[in-house]
Enzyme design. Structure first.
Site, short mmCIF file in Angstrom:
data_model
loop_
_atom_site.label_atom_id
_atom_site.label_comp_id
_atom_site.label_asym_id
_atom_site.label_seq_id
_atom_site.Cartn_x
_atom_site.Cartn_y
_atom_site.Cartn_z
CG ASP A 1 -16.18 -21.23 92.93
OD1 ASP A 1 -17.41 -20.50 93.87
OD2 ASP A 1 -16.02 -20.54 92.51
C1 BGC Z 1 -18.17 -17.54 93.08
C2 BGC Z 1 -18.00 -17.79 94.17
C3 BGC Z 1 -18.17 -17.27 95.57
C4 BGC Z 1 -19.57 -18.54 95.68
C5 BGC Z 1 -20.39 -17.93 96.09
C6 BGC Z 1 -19.37 -18.70 93.54
O1 BGC Z 1 -20.50 -18.47 92.06
O2 BGC Z 1 -17.61 -17.86 91.77
O3 BGC Z 1 -16.71 -16.75 93.98
O4 BGC Z 1 -17.66 -16.98 97.00
O5 BGC Z 1 -20.10 -18.51 94.57
O6 BGC Z 1 -21.47 -17.45 96.09
#
Ligand code: BGC
Length: 754
Positions: free
Chosen positions: A265
């Site tokens: 993530d």
């Molecule tokens: C989120 C993810 C997301 C990523 C990219 C993170 O803050 O937890 O689910 O895919 O950002 O935007």
């Protein structure tokens, strides 16, 4: 395709191993981390890495991209969120055109349809949009378990049950990937709430981990072969998931057979070397810190290059399938008209009718509505954060009902619109999709205005709206419980309309469970519209007028009180004082945090149902519950065998005995013997949905029960065990409305390897 030097190996022409062998250490590191993120206020060490070659910015507003190595024919690939539609910038500096995407219904709504084909179709539509906008990997689906109704991102997730989560996520993955676009199944694992998500240590026993929190991921890996998996921010039992060899290499790859690449993530985890060693192949969004640490670790020998090579091979295996590599000429012109139609029809299929006394719904033609609640005029299409979508429009309830031929009180609307405009100018909505949105307060209607509206209209509709999203969990009051303003609104409108023998309907425009017990008797019908995407008003109108007969059922329990959820006692966890500098820097401020999932496998209906009786269905709505405008009869339950050998087939006849066409979701629960370990009273092991049955029409639905469905995880032996004895198949219209039962016997205990 980038032009490449003929003497060098080329991706697609040479073997992946040959390409990897030709990479320099700098190039290897550039492939293992993304190209960085443009996010205001990022500390220097998290700024974008210095990269030689990239196509950064190819799709503005996408969450991230990887580095290209043109000399070896390796293109950059683009990743964009997310679970309710593609999230990219709707405008571009260099173009006068717009790049809107369809805001589809949230995941919780899609799961409430219990309809595999429907979800696959939504996935196809999202995949099509991603493809035509040049996105290689959609950062979806998300399938963390609804452990607690206050979870800020529950809207992005499907259910409190791992089977529903896994099957629906697999359908979504299959749909998206059918378009030649990859998915990123996220967030592995136990990111069940937002509080301190970057540091929290989730302490969970192995049985609950396997049976509840990992099960959905196991299903989606085995049934849909996602191109990528995204690890979560949190730790599990003391180890960041992105640094867990056991999770990523042993469970995900060896035991489940995952063959794509694992991505972190965004900015997750602490130690890039540990992440790569564990099998977290790609670190996103990529930072200068990671670049420096990895190069140094390769130089010093702390990071064996063979680990980098293994991770890069996983990444290149997927890049080969991406449209960036295939050279697809995307149009930037997805079919948004066709997708709006898919949005509308899927939205109405996942809405859940909780209450419909005296057939309040569907309403008669020419009904004159009084629409109350600010959300009636400003419907909430989805949640905030990365799960948000930049859509072209939102159809309000007022617009949807008028388009369906109804009238809505103009005088009332003017007051609401004026109130909303004033509130918005006082508290401007943040343009940053990542920031939580503040709910509009409720307009306090005067007695006189209410009286006039009651006289001039036939039916009242009160829309209760809820925002939620990334970074914060919901509050008890204003989140799960209605505010005093909302309760007063329901009470006042109900009293006024009922005095005139007129009906009151409530539309719940929500992303997660809310309390209904204290007020449901004051209204005639309750429809959960969820956050239904951009066609919101049309989809609700389709149900109110009976064009669509509601067929959604709850994939998450709506309990009467927060205390009824077994997880309530240990949510959100505790903060800990850091014991040393390392812990300090790993935590937000100087606090680390920890949560103990001491509810074990007793999540959602597995525990709550045992506490309640069927008669209480009016004050709490159990897992699997949902009404229809028709009724269904269940008959002729047949088991292929009374003794379990390998697989068992179960069939049941469903007949529409009412007077309008409708669809029924049929659920198969299993009660297993519990000599050696505690088992829930019943667990969902299968579900199926009829087609649109006309009055008196029947359909036979079948289910297959395999050995794995009988098993429990034994942490001591680290394998799945099956007890011998009598098993009961329960066929239900909900988890608390079991219509038919039959037994089978398992003569001997057995085991299944992981
Ligand atoms: C989120 C993810 C997301 C990523 C990219 C993170 O803050 O937890 O689910 O895919 O950002 O935007």
């Amino acid at each position: 395709m980038p032009s490449v030097d003929k003497k060098l190996p080329k991706l697609g022409e040479s073997t992946i191993a040959e390409v990897v062998a030709a990479l320099t250490a700098e190039e290897k590191v550039s492939l293992l981390i993304g190209t960085g993120m443009d996010f205001p206020g990022l500390p220097p060490k998290l700024q974008a890495p210095v990269v030689g070659s990239t196509q950064k910015g190819r799709v503005p507003g996408a969450a991230g991209s990887t580095c290209a190595v043109p000399r070896l024919g390796i293109p950059s690939i683009v990743m964009a969120d997310g679970p309710a539609g593609v999230r990219i910038s709707p405008t571009r500096k260099d173009s006068a055109e717009s790049f809107f995407c369809t805001a589809f219904p949230i995941a919780t709504l899609l799961a409430s349809s219990w309809d595999i084909e429907l979800v696959k179709n939504v996935g196809r539509a999202m995949g099509h949009e991603a493809k035509e906008y040049g996105v290689d990997i959609l950062l979806a689906p998300a399938l963390n378990i609804h452990r607690i109704p206050l979870g800020g991102r529950n809207f992005e997730y499907y259910s409190e049950d791992p089977l529903v989560s896994g099957k629906i996520a697999a359908a979504m993955t299959n749909g998206v990937q059918s378009q030649g676009v990859g998915t990123s199944v996220k967030h592995l694992v136990a990111n069940n709430h937002e509080w301190n998500r970057n540091v929290i240590n989730v302490k969970v026993d192995q049985r609950a981990l396997r049976e509840i929190y990992l099960k959905g991921f196991e299903i989606v890996i085995k049934e849909s072969n996602p191109w990528t998996v995204m690890t979560s921010y949190n730790k599990v039992n003391g180890v960041y998931t992105s640094e867990s060899y056991e999770l990523l290499s042993t469970i995900l790859r060896e035991q489940w057979g995952f063959s794509g690449f694992v991505v972190t993530d965004w900015l997750a985890g602490r130690d890039p070397v540990a992440q790569l060693k564990a099998g977290n192949d790609l670190l996103m969004p990529g930072s200068i810190y990671q670049q420096e640490v990895l190069l140094e670790a390769i130089k010093s020998g702390e990071l064996d290059e063979s680990i980098c090579d293994r991770d890069i091979e996983n990444i290149l295996g997927i890049i080969l399938k991406c449209q960036a590599f295939q050279g697809y000429q995307y149009s930037n012109r997805p079919d948004l008209i066709a997708n709006a139609e898919i949005c509308r029809s899927s939205a109405s299929q996942g809405m859940v009718l909780l209450r419909n006394s005296d057939k309040a719904l569907p309403v008669k033609e020419n009904t004159r509505f009084g629409l109350f609640g600010t959300a009636s005029y400003a419907m909430i299409t989805g949640g905030t954060g990365s799960g948000d979508v930049n859509k072209a429009y939102t159809v309000s309830l007022a617009t949807g009902l008028r388009a369906a031929g109804f009238t809505c009180s103009d005088a009332l609307e003017s007051c609401y619109q004026e109130f909303i405009a004033t509130e918005k100018s006082r508290n401007p909505v943040s343009t940053d999709a990542f920031m939580p949105r503040v709910a509009l307060p409720e307009y306090i209607i005067s007695e006189e205005q209410l009286f006039d509206t009651t006289l001039q209209t036939d039916v009242a509709v009160i829309t209760i709206g809820r925002h939620s999203g990334e970074f914060v969990d919901r509050q008890a009051v204003g989140g799960f419980y209605l505010t005093d303003e909302e309760k007063n609104l329901i009470r006042k409108v109900s009293t006024a309309y009922r005095k005139q023998s007129k009906k009151v309907l409530v539309i719940l425009n929500i992303g997660g469970a809310v309390e209904t017990a204290s007020w449901c008797d004051q209204v005639d019908a309750i429809l959960i519209a969820w956050q239904p995407g951009q066609e919101a008003g049309h989809a609700v109108a389709d149900i109110l007028r009976g064009k669509v007969n509601p067929s959604g059922k709850l994939a998450t329990t709506f309990a009467s009180r927060l205390e009824d959820y077994p997880s309530f006692g240990n949510f959100p966890g505790v903060t800990l004082v850091a014991r040393n500098e390392e812990e300090k820097s790993a935590a937000v401020g100087d606090k680390a945090a920890e949560i103990e999932y001491n509810d074990g496998i007793a999540v959602g209906y597995r525990a709550i149902n045992a506490e309640h009786k069927t008669e209480s269905a009016t004050v709490f709505f159990p897992f699997g519950f949902g009404l229809s405008y028709t009724v269904f009869n269940y008959s002729n339950l047949q088991l292929s065998n009374n003794e379990f050998e390998s697989d068992l087939t179960v069939s049941v006849d469903i007949t529409n005995t009412g007077d309008v066409a409708g669809r029924e979701i049929v659920q198969l629960y299993l009660s297993a013997p519990s000599h050696d370990r505690v088992k829930p009273v019943a667990e969902l092991k299968g579900f199926n949905k009829t087609g649109l049955l006309k009055p008196q029409q029947s359909q036979t639905l079948s289910f297959t029960i395999g050995l794995a469905d009988l098993s429990s995880f034994d942490p001591v032996q680290s394998l799945w065990v099956v007890e011998k004895g009598c098993y009961v198949i329960k066929i239900g219209a909900s988890s608390m409305d079991i219509r038919l039962e039959a037994n089978f016997n398992k003569v001997a205990a057995s085991q299944l390897s992981v």
